[in-house]
Design a protein around this motif. Sequence first.
Motif, mmCIF file in Angstrom:
data_model
loop_
_atom_site.group_PDB
_atom_site.id
_atom_site.type_symbol
_atom_site.label_atom_id
_atom_site.label_comp_id
_atom_site.label_asym_id
_atom_site.label_seq_id
_atom_site.Cartn_x
_atom_site.Cartn_y
_atom_site.Cartn_z
ATOM 1 N N THR A 150 0.811 -1.209 0.000
ATOM 2 C CA THR A 150 0.000 0.000 0.000
ATOM 3 C C THR A 150 0.846 1.261 0.000
ATOM 4 O O THR A 150 1.972 1.286 0.505
ATOM 5 C CB THR A 150 -0.936 0.026 1.229
ATOM 6 O OG1 THR A 150 -1.692 1.256 1.238
ATOM 7 C CG2 THR A 150 -0.154 -0.072 2.532
ATOM 8 N N ARG A 151 0.269 2.302 -0.570
ATOM 9 C CA ARG A 151 0.839 3.630 -0.391
ATOM 10 C C ARG A 151 0.679 4.042 1.068
ATOM 11 O O ARG A 151 -0.126 3.481 1.815
ATOM 12 C CB ARG A 151 0.093 4.643 -1.274
ATOM 13 C CG ARG A 151 0.393 4.518 -2.754
ATOM 14 C CD ARG A 151 -0.474 5.471 -3.558
ATOM 15 N NE ARG A 151 -0.112 5.453 -4.966
ATOM 16 C CZ ARG A 151 -0.835 6.001 -5.928
ATOM 17 N NH1 ARG A 151 -1.972 6.608 -5.635
ATOM 18 N NH2 ARG A 151 -0.429 5.939 -7.183
ATOM 19 N N ILE A 152 1.417 5.061 1.475
ATOM 20 C CA ILE A 152 1.227 5.609 2.814
ATOM 21 C C ILE A 152 -0.207 6.108 2.917
ATOM 22 O O ILE A 152 -0.664 6.867 2.058
ATOM 23 C CB ILE A 152 2.215 6.756 3.079
ATOM 24 C CG1 ILE A 152 3.649 6.219 3.026
ATOM 25 C CG2 ILE A 152 1.944 7.424 4.426
ATOM 26 C CD1 ILE A 152 4.711 7.294 3.076
ATOM 27 N N PRO A 153 -0.989 5.688 3.920
ATOM 28 C CA PRO A 153 -2.405 6.053 3.994
ATOM 29 C C PRO A 153 -2.624 7.527 4.349
ATOM 30 O O PRO A 153 -3.031 7.871 5.458
ATOM 31 C CB PRO A 153 -2.955 5.130 5.098
ATOM 32 C CG PRO A 153 -1.964 4.048 5.239
ATOM 33 C CD PRO A 153 -0.644 4.678 4.928
ATOM 34 N N SER A 154 -2.350 8.404 3.403
ATOM 35 C CA SER A 154 -2.523 9.839 3.620
ATOM 36 C C SER A 154 -3.924 10.311 3.233
ATOM 37 O O SER A 154 -4.310 11.432 3.550
ATOM 38 C CB SER A 154 -1.487 10.623 2.811
ATOM 39 O OG SER A 154 -1.614 10.324 1.427
ATOM 40 N N VAL A 180 4.811 1.371 1.017
ATOM 41 C CA VAL A 180 5.854 1.891 0.132
ATOM 42 C C VAL A 180 5.742 3.407 0.043
ATOM 43 O O VAL A 180 4.646 3.972 0.025
ATOM 44 C CB VAL A 180 5.757 1.265 -1.279
ATOM 45 C CG1 VAL A 180 5.995 -0.219 -1.222
ATOM 46 C CG2 VAL A 180 4.411 1.553 -1.928
ATOM 47 N N SER A 181 6.890 4.045 -0.003
ATOM 48 C CA SER A 181 6.938 5.496 -0.134
ATOM 49 C C SER A 181 6.737 5.900 -1.597
ATOM 50 O O SER A 181 6.769 5.049 -2.503
ATOM 51 C CB SER A 181 8.287 6.020 0.355
ATOM 52 O OG SER A 181 9.334 5.533 -0.494
ATOM 53 N N GLU A 182 6.548 7.192 -1.832
ATOM 54 C CA GLU A 182 6.422 7.678 -3.204
ATOM 55 C C GLU A 182 7.691 7.379 -3.997
ATOM 56 O O GLU A 182 7.632 7.032 -5.183
ATOM 57 C CB GLU A 182 6.131 9.182 -3.202
ATOM 58 C CG GLU A 182 4.753 9.553 -2.679
ATOM 59 C CD GLU A 182 4.489 11.036 -2.799
ATOM 60 O OE1 GLU A 182 5.314 11.740 -3.427
ATOM 61 O OE2 GLU A 182 3.461 11.505 -2.266
ATOM 62 N N GLU A 183 8.843 7.516 -3.340
ATOM 63 C CA GLU A 183 10.110 7.243 -4.023
ATOM 64 C C GLU A 183 10.196 5.772 -4.417
ATOM 65 O O GLU A 183 10.619 5.436 -5.537
ATOM 66 C CB GLU A 183 11.286 7.619 -3.122
ATOM 67 C CG GLU A 183 12.647 7.427 -3.778
ATOM 68 C CD GLU A 183 13.803 7.771 -2.860
ATOM 69 O OE1 GLU A 183 14.954 7.783 -3.330
ATOM 70 O OE2 GLU A 183 13.551 8.018 -1.655
ATOM 71 N N LEU A 193 13.981 0.138 -6.126
ATOM 72 C CA LEU A 193 13.637 0.186 -4.704
ATOM 73 C C LEU A 193 12.414 -0.682 -4.412
ATOM 74 O O LEU A 193 12.365 -1.382 -3.398
ATOM 75 C CB LEU A 193 13.369 1.635 -4.279
ATOM 76 C CG LEU A 193 14.564 2.584 -4.306
ATOM 77 C CD1 LEU A 193 14.131 3.995 -3.952
ATOM 78 C CD2 LEU A 193 15.643 2.107 -3.322
ATOM 79 N N LEU A 194 11.442 -0.645 -5.323
ATOM 80 C CA LEU A 194 10.250 -1.466 -5.125
ATOM 81 C C LEU A 194 10.615 -2.955 -5.167
ATOM 82 O O LEU A 194 10.090 -3.756 -4.390
ATOM 83 C CB LEU A 194 9.195 -1.132 -6.181
ATOM 84 C CG LEU A 194 7.857 -1.876 -6.063
ATOM 85 C CD1 LEU A 194 7.209 -1.622 -4.708
ATOM 86 C CD2 LEU A 194 6.920 -1.465 -7.194
ATOM 87 N N TRP A 195 11.525 -3.326 -6.072
ATOM 88 C CA TRP A 195 11.928 -4.722 -6.164
ATOM 89 C C TRP A 195 12.588 -5.199 -4.880
ATOM 90 O O TRP A 195 12.396 -6.349 -4.454
ATOM 91 C CB TRP A 195 12.864 -4.927 -7.352
ATOM 92 C CG TRP A 195 13.553 -6.265 -7.357
ATOM 93 C CD1 TRP A 195 14.888 -6.513 -7.350
ATOM 94 C CD2 TRP A 195 12.917 -7.561 -7.367
ATOM 95 N NE1 TRP A 195 15.143 -7.857 -7.345
ATOM 96 C CE2 TRP A 195 13.951 -8.539 -7.364
ATOM 97 C CE3 TRP A 195 11.598 -7.987 -7.374
ATOM 98 C CZ2 TRP A 195 13.693 -9.904 -7.367
ATOM 99 C CZ3 TRP A 195 11.330 -9.355 -7.376
ATOM 100 C CH2 TRP A 195 12.381 -10.294 -7.383
ATOM 101 N N GLU A 196 13.341 -4.334 -4.228
ATOM 102 C CA GLU A 196 13.984 -4.718 -2.971
ATOM 103 C C GLU A 196 12.923 -5.097 -1.935
ATOM 104 O O GLU A 196 13.088 -6.060 -1.184
ATOM 105 C CB GLU A 196 14.848 -3.569 -2.446
ATOM 106 C CG GLU A 196 16.126 -3.347 -3.239
ATOM 107 C CD GLU A 196 17.018 -4.580 -3.237
ATOM 108 O OE1 GLU A 196 17.192 -5.188 -2.153
ATOM 109 O OE2 GLU A 196 17.521 -4.959 -4.314
ATOM 110 N N ARG A 197 11.812 -4.347 -1.910
ATOM 111 C CA ARG A 197 10.751 -4.654 -0.958
ATOM 112 C C ARG A 197 10.055 -5.968 -1.318
ATOM 113 O O ARG A 197 9.764 -6.791 -0.448
ATOM 114 C CB ARG A 197 9.722 -3.509 -0.912
ATOM 115 C CG ARG A 197 10.298 -2.146 -0.564
ATOM 116 C CD ARG A 197 10.882 -2.116 0.842
ATOM 117 N NE ARG A 197 9.927 -2.479 1.872
ATOM 118 C CZ ARG A 197 9.017 -1.626 2.394
ATOM 119 N NH1 ARG A 197 8.952 -0.369 1.948
ATOM 120 N NH2 ARG A 197 8.210 -2.008 3.358
ATOM 121 N N ILE A 198 9.795 -6.163 -2.612
ATOM 122 C CA ILE A 198 9.116 -7.379 -3.057
ATOM 123 C C ILE A 198 10.017 -8.599 -2.870
ATOM 124 O O ILE A 198 9.586 -9.657 -2.398
ATOM 125 C CB ILE A 198 8.689 -7.250 -4.530
ATOM 126 C CG1 ILE A 198 7.703 -6.088 -4.701
ATOM 127 C CG2 ILE A 198 8.071 -8.552 -5.032
ATOM 128 C CD1 ILE A 198 6.458 -6.178 -3.863
#
Length: 385
Positions: A229-233, A263-266, A273-278
């Motif tokens: 998820t995006r940050i729940p702003s 996940v952050s916007e960056e 960066l997204l792949w590192e999280r996945i």
Amino acid sequence: MDTMNEADAGEVFFRVDLTHCEQISAELRRRISSGYYRSGVRMPAERELALEFGCSRLTLSKALGPLAAEGLVVRQRGRGTFVSNGFGKALPGRRPSGRGNIVKYISPGREGAGVSGMRDDVLTGLIETLRPAGRHISVDFYSGAEECARCLRESVDGQVAGVVLWPFPSAGVEDAVRGLEGSGVPVVLIDTYLPGLKCDYAVSDNAAGAASVVRYLAGKGHRRIAYVTRIPSRTSIFDRLGGVLAGFVECGIGFSSNDVVVVSEEEERDSGLLWERIRGKLSEKSPPSVFFASNDSIAFSIKEILEKNGYSVPGDVSLAGYDGILSSGFSGLVTVCQDFYGIAVEAGRIMLERFEDPLPAIRYQSRIFPRLVAGSSVSVHREGA
């Protein structure tokens, strides 16, 4: 004690020493004396009032009894309950008849995948609801909080009868909405509500939509679900998170904070960066069999990086999203389509109500149920397969 909370009841606060039946009688009495229900008009049906107050038809009927005994209402078998003539008074400060007939729709101006389609649905719903009532729609776009607040401030205009707002969540926008309503111009929010603001809104039931995805995934045999998820702003994203957790509980799926990947916007913009999280999730001892993304754009990004790194969807891992945004490169995504046309129709209906009753104590808080779209991105999962 079964009482309405502040979010449900707007400006109304009940005495805690009254029974539920007495509380309902007191609130209906207040509505009649203030003019919310006007002299001679038929009140909402008992089943509608029972649903609003969260009670049975029997309790609602008992609550109406004292009002009938006092002569405030007349109950007619087969016709309904009417406010007695002379009791319902006009609300002070009712909208001047000379105000213009324009309803302004203020929307984010960012173009992107699926955004224009959502905007078209909103405009169609507003036009079809408000035009027959002699209202015209104007459109204004903004690109950030300051522009959104400016558009609202500029709507204090003799030609603007009301504003339908797709809001940018910020304190400045909340202040601008308060100022606009204080000047007599009603505002109805769509897509996102603002928690710090007592305001009418019509939004998608994001919690229910997210829970429906979890139920679908569980029905396919998935017990290890990673929610990205995006940050729940925004309230829409926060409600989806709540719906996911509710779905886990409903389906008996054990979960921990590690099952939610924020996940952050960056990170969302940078595939590396997204792949590192996945990759971190896939390297766990019990890796997820499915990734559920809080919006389709994140889901599309996850699919690209998975395939780039040798994983197939749904062969190796399944994938689901949210928003119903079509992509020519991935047409089989399991997702949730929000009914923006239905949201706009409801917003238009609320606006027409506000032309009769500009600043009521009770606010409309409508949630339109979205539609789950099944697709090929989720396969049947068998533990140990």
